[in-house]
Design a protein around this motif. Sequence first.
Motif: not given
Length: 402
Positions: A145-147, A203-211, A295-303
């Motif tokens: 996500a950062a990249a 890592e979850v915090l960072q991922l949700l912040a980028v989301q 959005e594909a990344r968001h779905v990937a984490f949720g799944v």
Amino acid sequence: MTGPDPPVLRLGPLGFERGAHLLVQHALRGLRPGEELGVAGSDPALSVHLRAWCREHGHRVRTPEPGEHGVREWVVRGRSDLDRWSDAERAGDAGPGRVLARPSPAWGLAARGALVESGGPEGPFDLADRDHVWADVAPALYARAAAEQWDPASAVDWDTPFVLPEEIERAVLQVMTYLVENEQAALVVPARLLARIHPHFREVLQLLAVQAADEARHMEVFTRRALLKGGGMGTSSAGGRQSLGTLLTEADFSLASFLLSVLGEGSFLNLLGFLERHAPDPVTRRITGLARRDEARHVAFGVAHLHHRATLDPAFRARLRSAVERRHDVLVDTAGLNQDVFDSLVVLAAGEWTPRAVARGHDAVVRLQGEMDEGRQRRLVHLGFPPDEAAELSALHTRNFM
């Protein structure tokens, strides 16, 4: 036989108000408790400041005998200066993905892997169970996500010349209005959740912040496209807002991720792909394609998170089912998808004003709804639902797509 002379630290004119304590501390680090360090220096306040510092850090000061190498004071190394952390609790392992099942509330905002001095305030983080927030793919998804962050000003050529018929432009405006509304909900949900997650799961915090940042960027580009040719925003239906409102009231992290990312944003992947294929202009095509990648990344984490939790606790699937049924019951009397949005999708897929083209556009939107249903069923089966139950739950999903 006598041992070697104790070391002497010569500070010159450097006083404690300018950092002399750092040199004293550094010199003491090489001594054992009970060993002495001579301190020499010309600062008039050296003795006063040194004695105060030693009292605070657990060392003792001995006044030198006359003629002892010009030493102002002798410091007898105590145990509490560098050893005061010896009994401190370490906040897990700092390595990526090496997280504890349930980090201590007393760690608060301490960095993972840090030595935590006791006595600090507990953090206000109620999501402190690894299995309630974690997915092993989170570190890799965050790096990705950062990249993949993109700048709306440079990633989209807003000056690309194009002219659309008024009716087609109006359809674009309506769809953009609908997208902004949904992206606002998709921003609020992770923003509310991440404030509750224990920082140990960084890592979850960072991922949700980028989301959340992704959704903010989507809101920007969809709004900018709507206003690009001087038009206004389209309509916002009460049913659509009510449908999105049910996402904001879900307090459970896993259930909120399920409803938003697995079902809602999963369906949005199909919608954004549809808009990219049928976009009547290059700007619309570009922004929907970029948003779809995010959005594909968001779905990937949720799944991944839901698969992790359902694998550990198969009975959790009953709670997922209840969340779908509860939301369906709340929305059963609403109108579903804004008719203006549905018609605009038909117009964009039709591409021209002929009966044959409109029929083709209508069929394309119906196929879109079918693709959304197939995608939801596929993800539900991945989470462990039998195919017939997956089909049943998918059919209960809100008609507003998100």
